[in-house]
Design a protein around this motif. Structure first.
Motif, PDB file in Angstrom:
ATOM      1  N   LEU A 272       0.812  -1.182  -0.062  1.00  0.00           N
ATOM      2  CA  LEU A 272      -0.055  -0.046   0.102  1.00  0.00           C
ATOM      3  C   LEU A 272       1.070   1.299  -0.042  1.00  0.00           C
ATOM      4  O   LEU A 272       1.908   1.225   0.687  1.00  0.00           O
ATOM      5  CB  LEU A 272      -0.852  -0.052   1.338  1.00  0.00           C
ATOM      6  CG  LEU A 272      -2.264   0.952   1.260  1.00  0.00           C
ATOM      7  CD1 LEU A 272      -2.854   0.843   0.324  1.00  0.00           C
ATOM      8  CD2 LEU A 272      -2.794   0.822   2.688  1.00  0.00           C
ATOM      9  N   PHE A 273       0.685   2.164  -0.950  1.00  0.00           N
ATOM     10  CA  PHE A 273       1.416   3.501  -1.178  1.00  0.00           C
ATOM     11  C   PHE A 273       0.615   4.689  -0.529  1.00  0.00           C
ATOM     12  O   PHE A 273      -0.812   4.622  -1.248  1.00  0.00           O
ATOM     13  CB  PHE A 273       2.042   3.480  -2.373  1.00  0.00           C
ATOM     14  CG  PHE A 273       3.084   2.186  -2.572  1.00  0.00           C
ATOM     15  CD1 PHE A 273       4.368   2.351  -2.220  1.00  0.00           C
ATOM     16  CD2 PHE A 273       2.545   1.181  -3.172  1.00  0.00           C
ATOM     17  CE1 PHE A 273       5.241   1.427  -2.363  1.00  0.00           C
ATOM     18  CE2 PHE A 273       3.621  -0.059  -3.552  1.00  0.00           C
ATOM     19  CZ  PHE A 273       4.842   0.132  -3.132  1.00  0.00           C
ATOM     20  N   MET A 274       1.222   5.677  -0.217  1.00  0.00           N
ATOM     21  CA  MET A 274       0.556   6.948  -0.273  1.00  0.00           C
ATOM     22  C   MET A 274       1.275   7.860  -1.181  1.00  0.00           C
ATOM     23  O   MET A 274       2.615   7.967  -0.797  1.00  0.00           O
ATOM     24  CB  MET A 274       0.349   7.435   1.129  1.00  0.00           C
ATOM     25  CG  MET A 274      -0.042   8.890   1.436  1.00  0.00           C
ATOM     26  SD  MET A 274      -2.039   9.277   0.796  1.00  0.00           S
ATOM     27  CE  MET A 274      -2.696   8.217   2.380  1.00  0.00           C
ATOM     28  N   ASP A 275       0.552   8.721  -2.012  1.00  0.00           N
ATOM     29  CA  ASP A 275       1.614   9.531  -2.768  1.00  0.00           C
ATOM     30  C   ASP A 275       1.217  11.019  -2.682  1.00  0.00           C
ATOM     31  O   ASP A 275      -0.019  11.118  -2.020  1.00  0.00           O
ATOM     32  CB  ASP A 275       1.404   9.062  -4.368  1.00  0.00           C
ATOM     33  CG  ASP A 275       0.573   9.447  -5.110  1.00  0.00           C
ATOM     34  OD1 ASP A 275      -0.137  10.343  -4.822  1.00  0.00           O
ATOM     35  OD2 ASP A 275       0.391   8.828  -6.201  1.00  0.00           O
ATOM     36  N   ILE A 276       1.844  11.828  -2.612  1.00  0.00           N
ATOM     37  CA  ILE A 276       1.730  13.195  -2.498  1.00  0.00           C
ATOM     38  C   ILE A 276       2.198  14.346  -3.682  1.00  0.00           C
ATOM     39  O   ILE A 276       3.251  14.025  -4.091  1.00  0.00           O
ATOM     40  CB  ILE A 276       2.369  13.722  -1.207  1.00  0.00           C
ATOM     41  CG1 ILE A 276       2.131  12.916  -0.020  1.00  0.00           C
ATOM     42  CG2 ILE A 276       2.364  15.031  -0.702  1.00  0.00           C
ATOM     43  CD1 ILE A 276       3.041  13.157   1.320  1.00  0.00           C
ATOM     44  N   HIS A 277       1.018  14.757  -4.058  1.00  0.00           N
ATOM     45  CA  HIS A 277       1.336  15.806  -5.039  1.00  0.00           C
ATOM     46  C   HIS A 277       1.367  17.295  -4.361  1.00  0.00           C
ATOM     47  O   HIS A 277       0.252  17.813  -3.710  1.00  0.00           O
ATOM     48  CB  HIS A 277       0.195  15.844  -6.047  1.00  0.00           C
ATOM     49  CG  HIS A 277      -0.188  14.549  -7.004  1.00  0.00           C
ATOM     50  ND1 HIS A 277       0.362  14.217  -7.915  1.00  0.00           N
ATOM     51  CD2 HIS A 277      -0.669  13.529  -6.054  1.00  0.00           C
ATOM     52  CE1 HIS A 277      -0.025  12.983  -8.364  1.00  0.00           C
ATOM     53  NE2 HIS A 277      -0.500  12.396  -7.270  1.00  0.00           N
ATOM     54  N   GLU A 278       2.330  17.868  -4.126  1.00  0.00           N
ATOM     55  CA  GLU A 278       2.583  18.901  -3.446  1.00  0.00           C
ATOM     56  C   GLU A 278       2.050  20.421  -3.791  1.00  0.00           C
ATOM     57  O   GLU A 278       1.737  21.073  -3.080  1.00  0.00           O
ATOM     58  CB  GLU A 278       3.991  19.143  -2.983  1.00  0.00           C
ATOM     59  CG  GLU A 278       4.670  18.036  -2.002  1.00  0.00           C
ATOM     60  CD  GLU A 278       5.902  18.044  -1.555  1.00  0.00           C
ATOM     61  OE1 GLU A 278       6.786  18.925  -2.245  1.00  0.00           O
ATOM     62  OE2 GLU A 278       6.304  17.150  -0.719  1.00  0.00           O
ATOM     63  N   GLN A 279       1.843  20.499  -5.144  1.00  0.00           N
ATOM     64  CA  GLN A 279       1.442  21.602  -5.582  1.00  0.00           C
ATOM     65  C   GLN A 279       0.611  21.265  -7.106  1.00  0.00           C
ATOM     66  O   GLN A 279       1.239  20.914  -7.956  1.00  0.00           O
ATOM     67  CB  GLN A 279       2.640  22.556  -5.990  1.00  0.00           C
ATOM     68  CG  GLN A 279       1.913  23.841  -6.281  1.00  0.00           C
ATOM     69  CD  GLN A 279       1.136  24.476  -5.378  1.00  0.00           C
ATOM     70  OE1 GLN A 279       1.392  24.752  -4.101  1.00  0.00           O
ATOM     71  NE2 GLN A 279      -0.033  24.977  -5.788  1.00  0.00           N
ATOM     72  N   LEU A 280      -0.670  21.319  -6.835  1.00  0.00           N
ATOM     73  CA  LEU A 280      -1.629  21.394  -8.108  1.00  0.00           C
ATOM     74  C   LEU A 280      -0.972  22.453  -9.433  1.00  0.00           C
ATOM     75  O   LEU A 280      -0.641  23.609  -8.659  1.00  0.00           O
ATOM     76  CB  LEU A 280      -2.969  21.683  -7.888  1.00  0.00           C
ATOM     77  CG  LEU A 280      -3.571  20.297  -7.115  1.00  0.00           C
ATOM     78  CD1 LEU A 280      -5.007  20.753  -6.547  1.00  0.00           C
ATOM     79  CD2 LEU A 280      -3.703  19.078  -7.976  1.00  0.00           C
ATOM     80  N   PRO A 281      -1.203  22.186 -10.485  1.00  0.00           N
ATOM     81  CA  PRO A 281      -1.223  23.237 -11.349  1.00  0.00           C
ATOM     82  C   PRO A 281      -2.021  24.431 -11.117  1.00  0.00           C
ATOM     83  O   PRO A 281      -3.129  24.062 -10.799  1.00  0.00           O
ATOM     84  CB  PRO A 281      -1.311  22.548 -12.711  1.00  0.00           C
ATOM     85  CG  PRO A 281      -1.463  21.150 -12.532  1.00  0.00           C
ATOM     86  CD  PRO A 281      -1.524  20.833 -11.139  1.00  0.00           C
ATOM     87  N   ASP A 282      -1.481  25.573 -11.632  1.00  0.00           N
ATOM     88  CA  ASP A 282      -2.350  26.813 -11.393  1.00  0.00           C
ATOM     89  C   ASP A 282      -3.841  26.463 -11.864  1.00  0.00           C
ATOM     90  O   ASP A 282      -3.910  26.012 -13.067  1.00  0.00           O
ATOM     91  CB  ASP A 282      -1.501  28.034 -11.879  1.00  0.00           C
ATOM     92  CG  ASP A 282      -0.368  28.571 -11.212  1.00  0.00           C
ATOM     93  OD1 ASP A 282      -0.534  27.942  -9.970  1.00  0.00           O
ATOM     94  OD2 ASP A 282       0.396  28.991 -11.749  1.00  0.00           O
ATOM     95  N   GLY A 283      -4.720  26.923 -11.067  1.00  0.00           N
ATOM     96  CA  GLY A 283      -6.145  26.750 -11.619  1.00  0.00           C
ATOM     97  C   GLY A 283      -6.822  25.348 -11.429  1.00  0.00           C
ATOM     98  O   GLY A 283      -7.911  25.516 -11.844  1.00  0.00           O
TER      99      GLY A 283
END
Length: 84
Positions: free
Chosen positions: A3-14
């Motif tokens: 089982l993994f948790m991934d993190i997207h630290e900054q969504l694209p603008d908008g």
């Protein structure tokens, strides 16, 4: 399966929670090819952060699904152990 948790630290603008929902739907449409099961995701729109919980043979398989489904790659991927 791990089982993994991934993190997207900054969504694209908008980008919004609706955009993340569409990306998750694309993950679900792609995941079977790689033996992956995206279980859930969480969005923090204020900070532009997304967390994805995924069962996968390894972290690279989970990354491949994101890459192929929508191209939004996580900044970090952690193997986690589910608690009770």
């Amino acid at each position: 399966m791990p089982l993994f948790m991934d993190i997207h630290e900054q969504l694209p603008d908008g980008a919004s929670a609706a955009d993340v929902a569409a990306a998750h739907k694309a993950d679900l449409a792609t995941q079977d090819q790689y033996g992956v099961n995206y279980k859930s995701y969480w969005v923090d729109e204020v900070n532009g952060t997304v967390f994805c919980l995924v069962e996968a043979p390894d972290a690279e398989a989970a990354i491949r699904v994101h890459r192929e489904a929508h191209g939004l790659l996580a900044d970090r991927v952690f193997e986690v152990i589910e608690g009770n």
